[in-house]
Design an enzyme around this catalytic site. Structure first.
Site, PDB file in Angstrom:
ATOM      1  N   HIS A  82     127.913 -23.370  26.931  1.00  0.00           N
ATOM      2  CA  HIS A  82     127.212 -22.498  28.030  1.00  0.00           C
ATOM      3  C   HIS A  82     126.472 -21.474  27.667  1.00  0.00           C
ATOM      4  O   HIS A  82     126.428 -20.404  28.445  1.00  0.00           O
ATOM      5  CB  HIS A  82     128.449 -22.140  29.207  1.00  0.00           C
ATOM      6  CG  HIS A  82     129.320 -23.312  29.750  1.00  0.00           C
ATOM      7  ND1 HIS A  82     128.725 -24.186  30.721  1.00  0.00           N
ATOM      8  CD2 HIS A  82     130.432 -23.808  29.294  1.00  0.00           C
ATOM      9  CE1 HIS A  82     129.723 -25.122  30.959  1.00  0.00           C
ATOM     10  NE2 HIS A  82     130.840 -24.955  29.943  1.00  0.00           N
ATOM     11  N   ASN A 155     132.679 -26.541  37.041  1.00  0.00           N
ATOM     12  CA  ASN A 155     131.325 -27.405  36.700  1.00  0.00           C
ATOM     13  C   ASN A 155     130.650 -27.818  37.857  1.00  0.00           C
ATOM     14  O   ASN A 155     131.433 -27.906  39.044  1.00  0.00           O
ATOM     15  CB  ASN A 155     131.558 -28.554  35.779  1.00  0.00           C
ATOM     16  CG  ASN A 155     131.866 -28.004  34.301  1.00  0.00           C
ATOM     17  OD1 ASN A 155     131.337 -27.085  33.709  1.00  0.00           O
ATOM     18  ND2 ASN A 155     132.792 -28.881  33.484  1.00  0.00           N
ATOM     19  N   TYR A 369     139.571 -19.772  26.628  1.00  0.00           N
ATOM     20  CA  TYR A 369     138.655 -18.847  27.131  1.00  0.00           C
ATOM     21  C   TYR A 369     138.854 -17.421  26.616  1.00  0.00           C
ATOM     22  O   TYR A 369     138.003 -16.719  25.976  1.00  0.00           O
ATOM     23  CB  TYR A 369     138.632 -18.981  28.556  1.00  0.00           C
ATOM     24  CG  TYR A 369     137.710 -20.130  28.755  1.00  0.00           C
ATOM     25  CD1 TYR A 369     136.417 -19.965  29.450  1.00  0.00           C
ATOM     26  CD2 TYR A 369     138.056 -21.558  28.678  1.00  0.00           C
ATOM     27  CE1 TYR A 369     135.601 -20.958  29.910  1.00  0.00           C
ATOM     28  CE2 TYR A 369     137.121 -22.608  28.837  1.00  0.00           C
ATOM     29  CZ  TYR A 369     136.007 -22.357  29.421  1.00  0.00           C
ATOM     30  OH  TYR A 369     134.988 -23.456  29.720  1.00  0.00           O
TER      31      TYR A 369
END
Length: 593
Positions: A82, A155, A369
Site C-alpha cells: 500500500h 479493502n 501492522y
C-alpha cells in the site's frame, strides 16, 4: 539557585513558549522567519561559507550542514504494501443506533459524531507507481472516538487472495518486481500467475481483480469492505460475529484496461483532492453484517461458508446489512507527509464493544501492522498528531522513552505507583465470555481447497457478470497472461477456472490458445492441500505425503458444531454468542435475518 537566577521567569512554561502542532500547520509563510533547525534566523537560504571567493567550503557552516544533512534523511521507508496512496479528513455520524448489539460509544445514539482520517491506496506498486493500476485498493479509516482510536483496515473487495497468514509475505513478493530482472507485471507476469496457479482459493479475488472492479474510477467511486470477521459485544455481555461495509454514496464507476492508459499516474489523488477543494465532498454509508455463533456453525455445516475465511463472503439475503452511520470527507491534508504518509492504521486498535475473532489472517495482522509502524515511523508513532487520540480524558500509561519521545508523561511515575496513583475505568467487556475457551493441543494447520471454495466465484461469474463483463474479464486475464513465460502455469490456471465455470475455462483456452487441464483433480499444489484430489498422491501440499503432523483438518478451520460452548457461570448474562438480547440464536430470527 542564586537570587538572580530565581528572578528569571519562564515565558509560557518550562523552557519558554512551545509552538503547537495546529499553530505550525495553519501558519502562512508570511508569518514565519527563516531560521536554522535550532531557531537561529538566517539572512538567505542559499548563502554558504567558503575560504576566499573561490576556495572550498567550511565545515563550520552549520546552516549548510543542517540543511543538507536533514535533506539526506527526509524519507522514511515506504510501506512494503500500500505504498501509493491518498487520503483526507472528515467526520463520521451515527445515523442508527447499535446499542442492542454493541456497547461502543461511537454507535450509542443517533447523531453521535467523531473526526476521522481515511487513506486509500493501491496494494502492490511503489510510492511513485500509477494509481490507476489494476490492483485491489486499500481503504483504511481511523475513527477518533471518545473512547480512543478505532482503526478499520479494509479493502475495496470483500475477499482476498489468501486465508493462511503465512502466505502473505510470499504472495506480496509475487506482486512486486522480479528479484533478478527487476521487471514488473507489465513486462513479466510469470510470478503473479505462478502463485495463483498454486493457490486456487484465490479464484474469487482473481475474478474481482480482473473484472470491472479491478480499476475503480479514482477512490470516490468504490465501496469498502472490512473483510475480516470481528465480534460486537453489547452491555449485557452478549456478542455476535460481524463484518463492516462502506457503500459509496457516489455509486461505483470503473476504468477499462484500454482507457486506463489515458489517465495520469496520479489521477486518483488529483480527483479526490480537487473534489474536496471545490466542496464536492465524497461520503460513504456504513453498515454492519452480523450473525450469531450458532448461525456461524450452521452456515458451515449446511452451506460450507467459513466466517473465519477471508476468501468467503456472507450471503446478504441471509445476513442483511444493517445501517449504522455515514462519513464525509471534507478536509484535505495541509501537509501530505505529516498527515497521509505518516498516518498509521492498526487493526488491533479497537474500542470497547469491538473485539477480534479467530480469523487467522486477522490475528496475524493484529501483530504485523503495529510492528511495521514501529519500524517505518518509529516506536512513538502514536504520538504524532495524525495518529493521536481525541479523548476527553488525559491519557496515561507506562510507555516511556524511545526514539523521538515527545509526550513522555513528565515526572509521573513510570510504574504502578501507590504514591501517585492513576485512575482506572471499570471493565465493560468480560473477555472471558466474549472469547472462546480454547483448550487443545498444538495443531499444525494449512487450509485445503474444496468444492465450496468455488461457489462464490461461480455465482459472481454466472449470475453477476453480464456478457460484456465476461468478455472484458477474459480479455483482461488473457492480456495479462501474455507476459507469463510458462505455459504450464496457464494450463493450471485454466484448470482452476474450469472448477468455477466450464464456460470461463473454454473462453480462456480460446483467448490464450492454450489447452488447460481438465479440472484440478489430478493437480498437486505447492500452496494448499487438494481436497478435491483424485487420489492421495495429489492431495498433500508440496508433496508432504508423510503421516506425521499432516496439516489438513476436517473443518478446514471453520467453527463447526460445538465450537462455541455455553459459559460455565450462569450468573453472567453473556452467552458466548449463542443468543443476542434474549433471542434463541436460531437462524432467521436474530437481528432480522
Amino acid at each position: 539557585m542564586s537570587p538572580a537566577a530565581a528572578a528569571v521567569q519562564p515565558l509560557d512554561g518550562p523552557g519558554g513558549k512551545f509552538r503547537t502542532y495546529e499553530d505550525d500547520r495553519n501558519a502562512p509563510s508570511e508569518e514565519t522567519v527563516y531560521t536554522t533547525g535550532n531557531g537561529v534566523p538566517m539572512p538567505h537560504p542559499y548563502e554558504t561559507q567558503r575560504v576566499g571567493t573561490n576556495g572550498p567550503l567550511l565545515l563550520q557552516d552549520f546552516h549548510l550542514v543542517d540543511l543538507i544533512s536533514h535533506f539526506d534523511r527526509e524519507r522514511i521507508p515506504e510501506r512494503v504494501v500500500h505504498a501509493k496512496g491518498s487520503g483526507a479528513h472528515g467526520v463520521f455520524t451515527c445515523t442508527k443506533t447499535l446499542e442492542d448489539i454493541c456497547l461502543a460509544d461511537i454507535f450509542s445514539k443517533e447523531g453521535k459524531q467523531c473526526p476521522l482520517t481515511v487513506r486509500f491506496s493501491t496494494v502492490g506498486g511503489e510510492s511513485g507507481s500509477h494509481d490507476c493500476a489494476r490492483d485491489p485498493r486499500g481503504f483504511s479509516v481511523k475513527f477518533r472516538t471518545e473512547e480512543g482510536n478505532w482503526d478499520l483496515v479494509a479493502n475495496n473487495t470483500p475477499v482476498f487472495f489468501l486465508r493462511d497468514p503465512a502466505k502473505f509475505p510470499l504472495f506480496i513478493h509475487t506482486q512486486k518486481r522480479h528479484p533478478a530482472t527487476h521487471l514488473s507485471h507489465a513486462d513479466d507476469s510469470t510470478m503473479f500467475w505462478d502463485y495463483l496457479s498454486q493457490n486456487p482459493e484465490s479464484a474469487h479475488q482473481v475474478l474481482i481483480l480482473m473484472g470491472d472492479r479491478g480499476i475503480p474510477y479514482g477512490y470516490r467511486f468504490m465501496h469498502g469492505y472490512g473483510g475480516h470477521t470481528l465480534k460486537l459485544v453489547n452491555k449485557a455481555g452478549d456478542w455476535v460475529y460481524a463484518q463492516f461495509h462502506m457503500k459509496s454514496d457516489q455509486g461505483t464507476k470503473f476504468i477499462t484496461q484500454e482507457d486506463s492508459l489515458k489517465y495520469s499516474p496520479d489521477f486518483s489523488q488529483k480527483d479526490l483532492y480537487e473534489s474536496i477543494e471545490k466542496g464536492d465532498y465524497p461520503s460513504w454509508t456504513c453498515y454492519w453484517q452480523t450473525m450469531t455463533a450458532k448461525e456461524a456453525e450452521e452456515l458451515w455445516d449446511k452451506q460450507r461458508i467459513n466466517v473465519f475465511d477471508l476468501t468467503h463472503v456472507w450471503p446478504q439475503k441471509q445476513f442483511p446489512l444493517r445501517e449504522v452511520g455515514k462519513f464525509v470527507l471534507n478536509e484535505n491534508a495541509a501537509n501530505y507527509f505529516a498527515e497521509i504518509e505518516q498516518v498509521a492504521f492498526n487493526p488491533s486498535h479497537m474500542v470497547p464493544g469491538i473485539e477480534p475473532s479467530a480469523d487467522p489472517v486477522l490475528q496475524s495482522r493484529l501483530f504485523s501492522y503495529p510492528d511495521t509502524h514501529r519500524h517505518r515511523v518509529g516506536v512513538n508513532y502514536q504520538q504524532l498528531p495524525v495518529n493521536s487520540t481525541r479523548t476527553n480524558y488525559r491519557m496515561g500509561n507506562f510507555q516511556r522513552d524511545g526514539s523521538m519521545a515527545f509526550f513522555n508523561q513528565g515526572a509521573r511515575p513510570n510504574y504502578l505507583s501507590s504514591i501517585q496513583p492513576m485512575s482506572f475505568r471499570q471493565r465493560t467487556v468480560d473477555l472471558d465470555k466474549v472469547h472462546g475457551q480454547f483448550t487443545s493441543g498444538a495443531v499444525t494447520f494449512l487450509s485445503e481447497i474444496r468444492p465450496e471454495d468455488f461457489n462464490a466465484p461461480r455465482a459472481l461469474y454466472e449470475r453477476v457478470f453480464d456478457e460484456d463483463a465476461k468478455q472484458r474479464l477474459v480479455k483482461n486475464m488473457s492480456g495479462h497472461m501474455s507476459n507469463c513465460k510458462e505455459k504450464e502455469i496457464i494450463k493450471r490456471m485454466i484448470a482452476i477456472f474450469r472448477e468455477v465455470s466450464e464456460d470461463l475455462a473454454s473462453r480462456m483456452e480460446k483467448a490464450t490458445g492454450i489447452k488447460g487441464y481438465d479440472g484440478i483433480r489430478k493437480l498437486r499444489f505447492n500452496g494448499t492441500h487438494n481436497g478435491m484430489a483424485a487420489d492421495d498422491s495429489y492431495r498433500s501440499a508440496n508433496g508432504m505425503l508423510g503421516k506425521v503432523g499432516y496439516s489438513a483438518v476436517p473443518n478446514n478451520g471453520a467453527p463447526e458444531y460445538g465450537t462455541h460452548k455455553q459459559p460455565e457461570s450462569r450468573d453472567h448474562p453473556g452467552t458466548s454468542g449463542l443468543r443476542v438480547n434474549g433471542s434463541t440464536g436460531q437462524a432467521g430470527v436474530t437481528n432480522g435475518h
